[in-house]
Design an enzyme around this catalytic site. Structure first.
Site, PDB file in Angstrom:
ATOM      1  CG  HIS A 210      -0.142  -0.036   2.531  1.00 38.97           C
ATOM      2  ND1 HIS A 210       0.133  -1.217   3.193  1.00 38.97           N
ATOM      3  CD2 HIS A 210       0.441   0.940   3.278  1.00 38.97           C
ATOM      4  CE1 HIS A 210       0.824  -0.959   4.291  1.00 38.97           C
ATOM      5  NE2 HIS A 210       1.036   0.343   4.352  1.00 38.97           N
TER       6      HIS A 210
ATOM      7  CG  ASP B 193      -4.609  -2.747   0.191  1.00 39.85           C
ATOM      8  OD1 ASP B 193      -3.892  -2.182   1.031  1.00 39.85           O
ATOM      9  OD2 ASP B 193      -5.316  -3.737   0.450  1.00 39.85           O
TER      10      ASP B 193
ATOM     11  CG  ASP C 282       4.545  -4.777   6.347  1.00 40.11           C
ATOM     12  OD1 ASP C 282       4.650  -5.119   7.530  1.00 40.11           O
ATOM     13  OD2 ASP C 282       3.533  -4.191   5.889  1.00 40.11           O
TER      14      ASP C 282
ATOM     15  CD  GLU D 245       4.531  -8.903   9.045  1.00 42.50           C
ATOM     16  OE1 GLU D 245       4.373  -8.510  10.216  1.00 42.50           O
ATOM     17  OE2 GLU D 245       4.144  -8.247   8.062  1.00 42.50           O
TER      18      GLU D 245
END
Length: 461
Positions: free
Chosen positions: A24, A90, A120, A160
Site C-alpha cells: 500500500h 492498497d 511486510d 512476514e
C-alpha cells in the site's frame, strides 16, 4: 549518508535488510492523489477501485480500530480497498506498471548495498482481491524473487506471513521454483509461548513437526517477540487464553483480541533466568533466530502508547539524557528514566561493562550460535528424555552434532540422553557450549537442569 552506513556495516560483517512495504501507499502519495482526481490517469489502475462497496476482504486487520476494508472517496466517486487503515490504500500488484514500480524500488535499494528486505504483509502484497486478475497471487511473488536474484544473487526476502504450514510452503517454493529465502514462523512463535505457559515441551515439538519441507537454501526465522503485537491468532481460543492468563493478565496488555503488546522481560516477570531460557530456545530452534532490539538488555514496554506502539519505544543506550537515544528536548516517542525498566536502570552502556548482565550473556550466546551452523542448516529430531518439561533437540549437519536441552519448568530436572546421541563417532565426545554449569556436564552421565535451566552440547572439534 545511508550509503556510507551500509558500507561501514558491510566492512564489519553486518548485512543490512530494509523494511519493504509495497502492499500500500499513503493516501497523500502523489500516485493516489492523481488516481482519485482523474479516472483517465495512468495511476488510476495503481489502486483497487470499485463502484460499489465489496464484501471481500471481510476481515479487518485491526479489530476495534478498523471497521471496514473499503472506504468511499468523495473526489473519486468510488470505493477504494485498504487492508489496513483507510489512509493506507492498497496497490494493485496485478497492474504491470505497479509491478514495474516495485522492481524500481528493489533496484534502488539494492544499488545502495542493501542485502535484502523484510517483506511486510507478504500475503496482502500479492493478493488479487479487488482486481480482475485471473493469475494466481503467488505468480506475482515469483516476479519479485526473480528480479531480486538477477540484481544481487545473495540478496534475500524475509517474508512476514502469519499463515498455515501449507501456505508457508507455497511462499518458499513458488510454482515448483524458488520463493522467499526466509519466512517468519508465527506458528512456532505462538507455540513457544504456549509451551512456556504450560511448562511443557509438547506444543513446541508439535509446531516444529508441522513444518513442511522447504528448499535447502531457505530457512525459517524464529522469534519470541518482534516489533508488532505477539500474534496468537493461529492458536485456539482456549490456548490463547492460557497465554493471556500467564503473560498478559490485564486487559491493557492485550490488543485486537489476538495479541499481546508487551515486551519479553515484563512478560516473564523480569526473571533473568527465564528470560535467558526464552532467548536460548529461540536461538536453538531449527532456522535463523531474530531478536527484537532491547530484548538483549531486558527493556520494558510503554503501555501509555496506543496499540502495538507500546513495544516500539526508544532504545535505551545509556543512563544519560533520554537514555542516549537523542539529544533533542522533544522526542517523537516518550522515554522513561525511572522504574525497574527505566533507562537509568536498564541500558546498554552499564550492561556492556557487567560480565554477569543479560547483554553480556546474549553476546556470548550469539557467538556460540554462530559457531554452531548445524542449528540453522542441519537435520533435526526431537529426543525422548522421559521428561515432558524438557525440550530436547538433536541437530546434525556435515559431521557436526548439537544437542540442546531446555527445561521449561520452574522445577529442576534430571535427564539422560538416548544412547545414540552420546558418542558422535570418530572418537569425539560431546562438550557443553552454553547453559547451566552446576554441576559440570559429564559425558555419559545424568544431566541436571536447574529451574528454567538449559544446556547446549556439541561434539568436540
Amino acid at each position: 549518508c545511508i550509503r556510507d552506513r551500509i558500507r561501514t556495516a558491510d566492512n564489519l560483517g553486518i548485512r543490512v535488510l530494509a523494511d519493504l512495504v509495497m502492499s500500500h501507499t499513503s493516501n497523500q502519495h502523489p500516485w493516489f492523489q492523481q488516481s482519485r482526481h482523474d479516472r483517465g490517469s495512468r495511476y488510476r489502475h495503481y489502486y483497487r477501485w470499485s463502484d460499489t462497496k465489496q464484501d471481500e476482504p471481510s476481515e479487518v486487520a485491526f479489530p476495534g480500530e478498523q471497521t471496514s476494508t473499503w472506504t468511499y472517496d468523495d473526489v473519486a466517486g468510488q470505493w477504494y480497498m485498504h487492508r489496513y487503515y483507510d489512509f493506507m490504500p492498497d496497490l494493485n500488484i496485478t497492474d504491470p506498471d505497479v509491478l514495474d514500480e516495485m522492481h524500481k524500488v528493489l533496484g534502488f535499494w539494492l544499488e545502495l548495498g542493501i542485502s535484502g528486505f523484510r517483506v511486510d504483509s507478504l500475503p496482502f502484497m500479492i493478493e488479487t482481491i479487488g482486481t480482475s486478475a485471473k493469475d494466481q497471487p503467488i505468480t506475482y511473488l515469483r516476479s519479485l524473487v526473480e528480479f531480486l536474484e538477477r540484481r544481487r544473487g545473495d540478496a534475500i526476502f524475509l517474508g512476514e506471513a502469519n499463515v498455515s504450514p501449507p501456505e508457508q510452503q507455497r511462499y518458499f517454493a513458488v510454482d515448483g521454483g524458488e520463493g522467499v529465502q526466509m519466512l517468519f514462523d508465527f506458528r512456532t512463535c505462538a507455540a513457544q509461548w504456549l509451551a512456556h505457559a504450560r511448562g511443557r515441551a509438547e506444543p513446541l515439538i508439535d509446531a516444529l513437526n508441522s513444518r513442511r519441507p522447504h528448499p535447502p537454501q531457505a530457512q525459517f526465522a524464529n522469534f519470541c517477540r518482534h516489533h508488532d503485537e505477539l500474534n496468537l491468532g493461529l492458536l485456539s481460543d482456549s490456548e490463547r487464553e492460557e497465554i493471556f492468563a500467564a503473560f498478559a493478565p490485564e486487559p491493557e496488555h492485550r490488543v485486537y483480541g489476538r495479541g499481546i503488546r508487551r515486551r519479553l522481560a515484563p512478560m516473564l516477570g523480569n526473571d533473568q533466568q527465564r528470560i535467558r531460557l526464552a532467548l536460548a530456545v529461540t536461538m536453538a530452534l531449527p532456522g535463523t533466530p531474530v531478536l527484537l532490539y532491547g530484548d538483549e538488555i531486558g527493556m520494558g514496554e510503554d503501555l501509555s502508547l496506543p496499540g502495538r506502539l507500546a513495544v516500539r519505544n526508544p532504545m535505551q543506550w545509556s543512563s544519560g539524557q533520554a537514555g542516549g537515544f537523542s539529544a533533542s528536548d522533544t522526542l517523537y516517542r516518550p522515554v522513561h528514566a525511572d522504574g525497574p525498566y527505566g533507562y537509568r536502570t536498564v541500558n546498554v552502556t552499564d550492561q556492556r561493562h557487567d560480565l554477569c548482565s543479560l547483554y553480556s550473556w546474549v553476546a556470548h550466546a550469539i557467538r556460540v550460535r554462530r559457531e554452531s551452523p548445524e542449528l540453522g542448516w542441519g537435520e533435526w529430531r526431537a529426543l525422548n528424555v522421559d521428561d515432558p518439561h524438557v525440550l530436547a533437540i538433536e541437530t546434525r549437519w556435515r559431521n557436526h552434532q548439537t544437542v540442546t536441552l531446555h527445561n521449561l519448568s520452574a522445577e529442576p530436572a534430571k535427564v539422560r540422553l538416548p544412547d545414540d546421541t552420546q558418542d558422535p563417532g570418530h572418537g569425539q565426545r560431546m562438550r557443553q557450549t552454553l547453559g547451566d554449569t552446576d554441576p559440570p556436564y559429564s559425558p555419559g552421565q545424568e544431566i541436571t537442569l536447574g529451574r528454567y535451566g538449559f544446556r547446549w552440547l556439541r561434539q568436540a572439534d
